[in-house]
Design a protein around this motif. Structure first.
Motif, PDB file in Angstrom:
ATOM      1  N   SER A  97       0.841  -1.198   0.000  1.00  0.00           N
ATOM      2  CA  SER A  97       0.000   0.000   0.000  1.00  0.00           C
ATOM      3  C   SER A  97       0.875   1.246   0.000  1.00  0.00           C
ATOM      4  O   SER A  97       2.058   1.207   0.351  1.00  0.00           O
ATOM      5  N   GLU A  98       0.298   2.367  -0.387  1.00  0.00           N
ATOM      6  CA  GLU A  98       1.037   3.633  -0.449  1.00  0.00           C
ATOM      7  C   GLU A  98       1.515   4.049   0.938  1.00  0.00           C
ATOM      8  O   GLU A  98       2.540   4.727   1.075  1.00  0.00           O
ATOM      9  N   GLU A  99       0.800   3.638   1.962  1.00  0.00           N
ATOM     10  CA  GLU A  99       1.164   4.010   3.325  1.00  0.00           C
ATOM     11  C   GLU A  99       2.421   3.281   3.810  1.00  0.00           C
ATOM     12  O   GLU A  99       3.256   3.873   4.501  1.00  0.00           O
ATOM     13  N   LYS A 100       2.585   2.006   3.415  1.00  0.00           N
ATOM     14  CA  LYS A 100       3.716   1.218   3.937  1.00  0.00           C
ATOM     15  C   LYS A 100       4.822   1.007   2.907  1.00  0.00           C
ATOM     16  O   LYS A 100       5.995   1.177   3.206  1.00  0.00           O
ATOM     17  N   ARG A 101       4.501   0.556   1.702  1.00  0.00           N
ATOM     18  CA  ARG A 101       5.476   0.432   0.620  1.00  0.00           C
ATOM     19  C   ARG A 101       6.687  -0.425   1.006  1.00  0.00           C
ATOM     20  O   ARG A 101       7.832  -0.089   0.703  1.00  0.00           O
ATOM     21  N   TYR A 102       6.439  -1.554   1.680  1.00  0.00           N
ATOM     22  CA  TYR A 102       7.527  -2.485   1.963  1.00  0.00           C
ATOM     23  C   TYR A 102       7.950  -3.199   0.684  1.00  0.00           C
ATOM     24  O   TYR A 102       9.133  -3.470   0.470  1.00  0.00           O
ATOM     25  N   ILE A 103       6.968  -3.531  -0.140  1.00  0.00           N
ATOM     26  CA  ILE A 103       7.205  -4.233  -1.396  1.00  0.00           C
ATOM     27  C   ILE A 103       6.453  -3.505  -2.508  1.00  0.00           C
ATOM     28  O   ILE A 103       5.537  -2.725  -2.241  1.00  0.00           O
ATOM     29  N   PHE A 104       6.849  -3.775  -3.756  1.00  0.00           N
ATOM     30  CA  PHE A 104       6.188  -3.171  -4.918  1.00  0.00           C
ATOM     31  C   PHE A 104       5.512  -4.267  -5.729  1.00  0.00           C
ATOM     32  O   PHE A 104       6.057  -5.365  -5.898  1.00  0.00           O
ATOM     33  N   ARG A 105       4.346  -3.942  -6.249  1.00  0.00           N
ATOM     34  CA  ARG A 105       3.636  -4.844  -7.164  1.00  0.00           C
ATOM     35  C   ARG A 105       3.570  -4.176  -8.533  1.00  0.00           C
ATOM     36  O   ARG A 105       3.249  -2.997  -8.641  1.00  0.00           O
ATOM     37  N   TYR A 106       3.843  -4.931  -9.579  1.00  0.00           N
ATOM     38  CA  TYR A 106       3.834  -4.374 -10.931  1.00  0.00           C
ATOM     39  C   TYR A 106       3.672  -5.512 -11.936  1.00  0.00           C
ATOM     40  O   TYR A 106       3.658  -6.689 -11.557  1.00  0.00           O
ATOM     41  N   TYR A 107       3.540  -5.152 -13.208  1.00  0.00           N
ATOM     42  CA  TYR A 107       3.412  -6.138 -14.277  1.00  0.00           C
ATOM     43  C   TYR A 107       4.649  -6.073 -15.161  1.00  0.00           C
ATOM     44  O   TYR A 107       5.062  -4.992 -15.584  1.00  0.00           O
ATOM     45  N   ASN A 108       5.255  -7.231 -15.451  1.00  0.00           N
ATOM     46  CA  ASN A 108       6.430  -7.250 -16.323  1.00  0.00           C
ATOM     47  C   ASN A 108       5.999  -7.226 -17.780  1.00  0.00           C
ATOM     48  O   ASN A 108       4.815  -7.107 -18.100  1.00  0.00           O
ATOM     49  N   GLN A 109       6.982  -7.339 -18.681  1.00  0.00           N
ATOM     50  CA  GLN A 109       6.671  -7.212 -20.109  1.00  0.00           C
ATOM     51  C   GLN A 109       5.819  -8.357 -20.635  1.00  0.00           C
ATOM     52  O   GLN A 109       5.212  -8.246 -21.705  1.00  0.00           O
ATOM     53  N   ASN A 110       5.752  -9.462 -19.871  1.00  0.00           N
ATOM     54  CA  ASN A 110       4.883 -10.575 -20.259  1.00  0.00           C
ATOM     55  C   ASN A 110       3.517 -10.490 -19.578  1.00  0.00           C
ATOM     56  O   ASN A 110       2.757 -11.460 -19.586  1.00  0.00           O
ATOM     57  N   LYS A 111       3.245  -9.324 -18.961  1.00  0.00           N
ATOM     58  CA  LYS A 111       1.978  -9.053 -18.282  1.00  0.00           C
ATOM     59  C   LYS A 111       1.727  -9.989 -17.108  1.00  0.00           C
ATOM     60  O   LYS A 111       0.582 -10.299 -16.761  1.00  0.00           O
ATOM     61  N   GLU A 112       2.826 -10.442 -16.482  1.00  0.00           N
ATOM     62  CA  GLU A 112       2.728 -11.240 -15.265  1.00  0.00           C
ATOM     63  C   GLU A 112       2.782 -10.309 -14.058  1.00  0.00           C
ATOM     64  O   GLU A 112       3.588  -9.375 -14.023  1.00  0.00           O
ATOM     65  N   GLU A 113       1.951 -10.571 -13.064  1.00  0.00           N
ATOM     66  CA  GLU A 113       1.947  -9.767 -11.848  1.00  0.00           C
ATOM     67  C   GLU A 113       3.142 -10.185 -10.991  1.00  0.00           C
ATOM     68  O   GLU A 113       3.270 -11.355 -10.617  1.00  0.00           O
ATOM     69  N   MET A 114       4.012  -9.220 -10.675  1.00  0.00           N
ATOM     70  CA  MET A 114       5.260  -9.515  -9.987  1.00  0.00           C
ATOM     71  C   MET A 114       5.363  -8.741  -8.678  1.00  0.00           C
ATOM     72  O   MET A 114       4.716  -7.697  -8.503  1.00  0.00           O
ATOM     73  N   ILE A 115       6.208  -9.256  -7.764  1.00  0.00           N
ATOM     74  CA  ILE A 115       6.482  -8.620  -6.485  1.00  0.00           C
ATOM     75  C   ILE A 115       7.995  -8.468  -6.340  1.00  0.00           C
ATOM     76  O   ILE A 115       8.751  -9.401  -6.647  1.00  0.00           O
ATOM     77  N   ARG A 116       8.447  -7.314  -5.865  1.00  0.00           N
ATOM     78  CA  ARG A 116       9.862  -7.122  -5.563  1.00  0.00           C
ATOM     79  C   ARG A 116       9.993  -6.209  -4.347  1.00  0.00           C
ATOM     80  O   ARG A 116       9.089  -5.429  -4.048  1.00  0.00           O
ATOM     81  N   PRO A 117      11.113  -6.290  -3.635  1.00  0.00           N
ATOM     82  CA  PRO A 117      11.296  -5.452  -2.441  1.00  0.00           C
ATOM     83  C   PRO A 117      11.542  -4.000  -2.817  1.00  0.00           C
ATOM     84  O   PRO A 117      12.122  -3.709  -3.862  1.00  0.00           O
ATOM     85  N   SER A 118      11.128  -3.091  -1.952  1.00  0.00           N
ATOM     86  CA  SER A 118      11.375  -1.661  -2.180  1.00  0.00           C
ATOM     87  C   SER A 118      12.838  -1.350  -1.889  1.00  0.00           C
ATOM     88  O   SER A 118      13.522  -2.119  -1.199  1.00  0.00           O
ATOM     89  N   PRO A 119      13.369  -0.224  -2.403  1.00  0.00           N
ATOM     90  CA  PRO A 119      14.753   0.158  -2.089  1.00  0.00           C
ATOM     91  C   PRO A 119      15.003   0.264  -0.588  1.00  0.00           C
ATOM     92  O   PRO A 119      16.073  -0.108  -0.104  1.00  0.00           O
ATOM     93  N   SER A 120      14.007   0.755   0.129  1.00  0.00           N
ATOM     94  CA  SER A 120      14.160   0.897   1.576  1.00  0.00           C
ATOM     95  C   SER A 120      14.270  -0.476   2.259  1.00  0.00           C
ATOM     96  O   SER A 120      15.069  -0.656   3.184  1.00  0.00           O
TER      97      SER A 120
END
Length: 501
Positions: free
Chosen positions: A97-120
């Protein structure tokens, strides 16, 4: 000069840093433990959301008593009544969530939903690594790194030719002495196991720090896009001012030491077909195995692919930012066109008014220039429209037993395809599979053709320009499948095309 850190500035950092907010949370032990084991322990930069969800379900099943601390940090009623799948979804949505932002959710070029850690969060991982590895202080390798950096700076800041020549002659003398010693004794001096482990540990730390820095650069591009979007939503700023603001932010980031440093790295890793990093890593791992050195150097196996993937995400964010600025420019042009149309209408109306009043035009209303040909330009004689792609076709004959590849490449100029994306696909495929030789079919099975025959032709053109060599078989063929009109698949039979990078 080191900047003074005021209490106000430090308070702002503590409030804005997602990793510090996580460390303060009651659920920090169980949340960080799961995220650390998921990403850091497995040397993984990103994972599919479905894999992340299943891993969290398994983790919570093994840590039932600690889950209560996660529930206490979430403002969700009746969470205890949910099944585990629903709870996991609630936890994940809370963490990105925008409030916590521990991890990021996004879609890669194959339109797969992915999770990765935030810089922090990556910085929190590094902090934990330093604590865990505190019993192994790599003093020797760290000192040698400092000494090497000092020598490199000194050598490359000295503009005196005579001094430079002396340094080079000393290096030659040292190398000749070393060669003579090897020839005499038949032995090569190598590091002992302690020093090897020390350097590997230091290398692991630096590579992790580098990946964290890339994540921060990516976040900086995202922050610029957020600022542009906020400005774009404001009614108090014109399109021209928005464009100027966007260009200033973009230029500032690219010209910063951080941006220039990244550009230097990406210029090397995206064009180095020799893949020196992977070759060196494989050689080091083989030596570790041969000498029975007790150290897990598996992080070296994916070092270059991890760096390339992290860098490629930064480049993709850069492309998105560029596209957004292009849209701002297009909107500016449309606004200008409306203003010009209004001016034309006003001029026509004034002319009609003069003519309807029966006014006569005499020579006093004009300026006459004799014997001079006026240089006239009417850039607005045609309507201003967004340029549309006009397709033209021509017949290209393929002569038997001739250079087929060059004839096929001639087709590439017929159409517009993003060759940069095709080039990225080639090098990404090579990195993912750790191979330097593969066929066009293998590549297009991984990155399907979506723009018809012109994309296939463009691939062949890119092969010729960016790959070491291209082989076209005289005996075998392969079927390349492609999508056309977004709903129909076709196949084209080509000679087997093998590329080497």
């Amino acid at each position: 000069m080191v900047a003074v850190l005021s209490p106000i500035k430090l308070g702002q950092i503590l409030n804005d840093e997602a990793g510090i907010r996580l460390l303060r949370a009651r659920s920090a032990p169980i949340v960080i433990s799961f995220l650390y084991n998921t990403f850091r322990k497995n040397n993984t930069q990103e994972i599919p959301y479905e894999v992340f969800r299943l891993a969290l379900e398994d983790f919570l099943t093994e840590h039932v008593s600690e889950e209560e601390t996660i529930e206490s940090d979430i403002d969700e009623e009746n969470i205890q009544l949910m099944d585990i799948a629903s709870r996991v979804k609630t936890y994940a949505e809370d963490w990105f969530s925008e409030e916590k932002r521990y991890i990021f959710r996004y879609y890669n070029q194959n339109k797969e939903e992915m999770i990765r850690p935030s810089p922090s969060l990556i910085r929190v991982f590094s902090y934990i690594d330093n604590i865990i590895e505190s019993d192994f202080i790599s003093t020797d390798s760290s000192f040698n790194f400092i000494l090497t950096q000092l020598r490199t700076l000194s050598e490359n800041m000295n503009k005196d030719p005579e001094s430079k020549i002396r340094e080079l002659k000393e290096k030659i003398k040292e190398l000749e002495t070393e060669i003579l010693e090897i020839e005499t004794t038949g032995k090569v001096k190598t590091y002992d196991n302690r020093r090897i482990i020390e350097y590997l540990t230091d290398l692991k730390r630096k590579s992790r720090d580098m990946l964290g820095e890339f994540s921060q650069v990516e976040e900086n591009f995202k922050e610029i896009m957020t600022q542009i979007a906020k400005k774009q939503a404001s009614e108090d700023i014109s399109k021209r001012m928005l464009l100027g603001y966007s260009l200033d932010l973009y230029r500032e980031l690219n010209n910063s030491p951080q941006g220039q440093s990244f550009n230097g790295f990406w210029g090397y890793i995206s064009t180095n077909s020799e893949d020196e990093i992977t070759a060196l890593s494989e050689e080091i791992i083989s030596t570790i195995i041969e000498n029975n050195i007790d150290y897990d150097a598996s992080f070296l196996l994916n070092l270059r692919s991890s760096l390339f993937a992290a860098g490629n995400r930064v480049v993709e964010k850069n492309h998105i930012l560029t596209d957004r600025m292009n849209r701002v420019m297009a909107q500016t042009n449309r606004t200008d066109r409306k203003g010009l149309d209004a001016l034309y209408a006003k001029i026509k109306s004034k002319n009609a008014e003069i003519l309807s009043n029966g006014s006569d035009f005499n020579d006093n209303n004009f300026i006459f220039i004799d014997d001079i040909k006026a240089s006239l330009s009417f850039p607005l004689s045609k309507p201003l429209r967004a340029e549309t792609e006009e397709r033209t076709t021509s017949t290209i004959l393929f002569e038997e037993k001739k250079d087929i590849l060059s004839q096929i490449r001639a087709l590439a100029s017929e159409f517009k395809v993003d060759e940069k994306k095709l080039r990225d696909n080639i090098f990404s495929f090579s990195q993912e599979n750790k191979i330097k030789t593969f066929t066009l079919k293998e590549l297009t099975d991984r990155y399907p053709i979506t723009k018809g025959l012109e994309e296939i032709v463009s691939y062949i053109s890119v092969f010729r320009d960016y790959c070491t060599s291209v082989d076209i078989s005289d005996t075998s063929t392969e079927e390349i499948k492609y999508l056309w009109n977004s709903d129909k698949y076709f196949c084209v039979t080509l000679p087997t095309i093998t590329i080497h990078i």
